[in-house]
Design an enzyme around this catalytic site. Structure first.
Site, mmCIF file in Angstrom:
data_model
loop_
_atom_site.group_PDB
_atom_site.id
_atom_site.type_symbol
_atom_site.label_atom_id
_atom_site.label_comp_id
_atom_site.label_asym_id
_atom_site.label_seq_id
_atom_site.Cartn_x
_atom_site.Cartn_y
_atom_site.Cartn_z
ATOM 1 N N THR A 1 -67.246 -11.577 -10.556
ATOM 2 C CA THR A 1 -66.697 -12.814 -10.038
ATOM 3 C C THR A 1 -65.198 -12.704 -9.580
ATOM 4 O OG1 THR A 1 -65.815 -13.638 -12.175
ATOM 5 C CG2 THR A 1 -68.376 -13.912 -11.489
ATOM 6 N N CYS A 2 -64.753 -13.782 -9.189
ATOM 7 C CA CYS A 2 -63.239 -13.801 -8.665
ATOM 8 C C CYS A 2 -62.348 -14.130 -9.553
ATOM 9 C CB CYS A 2 -63.069 -14.768 -7.463
ATOM 10 S SG CYS A 2 -64.010 -14.291 -5.901
ATOM 11 N N ASP A 3 -62.779 -14.171 -10.867
ATOM 12 C CA ASP A 3 -61.949 -14.845 -11.933
ATOM 13 C C ASP A 3 -61.355 -13.435 -12.594
ATOM 14 O OD1 ASP A 3 -60.629 -16.043 -13.890
ATOM 15 O OD2 ASP A 3 -62.381 -16.926 -14.609
#
Ligand code: PLP
Length: 366
Positions: free
Chosen positions: A316-318
């Site tokens: 994910t982008c987190d």
């Protein structure tokens, strides 16, 4: 599972994938059953509600511990009858109690007076297990922080339940999850001994001692096999509680060892002298157990050679989606697979679809 076996299986399936070994699951169930003779095992559905796991355990004659309407739905779908289930959530809405009663569940848990009040309208249809707290700060996951009445106040609550006309099934406790100290069970059983003595003297008829879950499994460090771990518990049960019905609510110890996760490196980047590997599974997926369950899983790769400071990150982008930082690994290539063992408990159970990444699919092997 052998790396080569996993490699072959992965050719047939996309990653990330959790392989469920039915043989392993049966074996761990039978091991625990043998380690706790005479104790009825109620699988804690919370730890992994996969229908294949539930069906295999049902096949082994397991009982089930459910905590919510959703878990009742799962159990129902697997064809498990209510007489094989108990409801162990200490805090319920009236609608939750009704839902469970409608299914036919008749054993419920309470740890406070307000909860007893909620159960009174249904007192003819149910019996109450009073949940006692057992503090275990040395344990990975403390399950007495949020629930349970203090041991010194448990007898008082039993009396109150009796005065309200509720039928008391007995006492339950949970010594904490991944509890490596079996003496904690003895400590709790000693409190129970006192409470059951008082109950007998007061003419309150209780028959069940529910010793909860908590049985540990091997992650990075090996733990005692179930037979050895349970020996002191058994001895204590035999000596003092032979005339009672003993039940347990194991979760992790049953489902934990049965699942193997395979994830692939989908990208890499050398950043400030550190190799960052991006996997197709991360903290919002099966590794949510690293966050919520504080577990660390044994990891296998199929590369050798010089080692570099590395990071394993999720898809994910987190930025919180980093699984391992500052670890030493041989150089990995995009497409390499990484195998993680003991991924059955509190992994897929708490995974999400955050950022549009689906949960790892579960494939039954054997
Ligand atoms: C979570 C839970 C269990 C299962 O615990 P494990 O440590 O996985 O064996 C059993 N009973 C209750 C009430 C729980 O909340």
């Amino acid at each position: 599972m052998e790396f080569s076996v996993v490699e072959k299986l992965v050719l047939k399936h996309q990653t990330p994938v959790l392989f469920l070994s039915v043989n392993r699951l049966r074996e761990t169930y039978r091991n625990l059953k043998n380690a706790l003779p005479g104790v009825s095992l109620y699988y804690a559905v919370k730890s992994n509600s996969n229908p294949d796991i539930i069906s295999v355990l049902n096949d082994e004659n397991s009982f089930f511990d459910v905590c919510s309407n959703g878990e009742i739905d799962v159990i129902k779908k697997c064809g498990i009858t209510a007489d094989r289930c108990i409801h162990t959530h200490p805090i319920k809405r009236d609608s939750d109690i009704k839902y469970a009663l409608d299914y036919g569940i008749s054993v419920f848990v309470a740890d406070n007076e307000d909860e007893l009040e909620k159960l009174i309208p249904y007192k003819k249809q149910l019996r109450v297990l009073v949940r006692m707290s057992i503090q275990n700060p040395g344990c990975l996951v403390n399950l007495s922080h949020k629930f349970g009445v203090a041991p010194e106040l448990t007898w008082d609550l039993v009396q109150k339940a009796d005065k309200k006309g509720l039928s008391i099934a007995g006492i339950s406790f949970h010594t904490g999850s991944q509890n490596e100290n079996s003496l904690k069970y003895i400590e709790a059983l000693e409190y129970c001994r006192d409470i059951f003595k008082r109950a007998a003297l007061s003419g309150i008829n209780m028959e069940i001692i529910d010793i909860g879950g908590g049985f540990p499994i091997s992650y990075l460090r090996p733990v005692l096999p179930s037979a050895q771990f349970c020996r002191p518990i058994n001895e204590h049960l035999e000596r003092y509680f032979s005339s009672y019905k003993i039940i347990a609510e194991p979760g992790r110890v049953l489902c934990g060892p049965s699942m193997t996760l395979v994830s692939k490196v989908i990208g890499r980047s050398l950043r400030n002298g550190v190799w960052w590997y991006y996997l197709d599974e991360g903290m919002y997926g099966s590794f949510s157990g690293k966050m919520y369950d504080h577990a660390d899983y044994p990891m296998y790769i199929n590369r050798t050679g010089q080692r570099y400071t590395s990071v394993l990150a999720g898809p994910t982008c987190d930025s919180i989606d980093v699984i391992y930082e500052n670890i030493s690994l041989p150089l990995l290539e995009v497409g390499d697979m990484i195998v993680f063992e003991s991924m059955g408990a509190y992994t897929t159970a708490s995974a999400s679809n955050f950022n549009g990444f689906p949960k790892a699919k579960i494939v039954v092997v054997e």
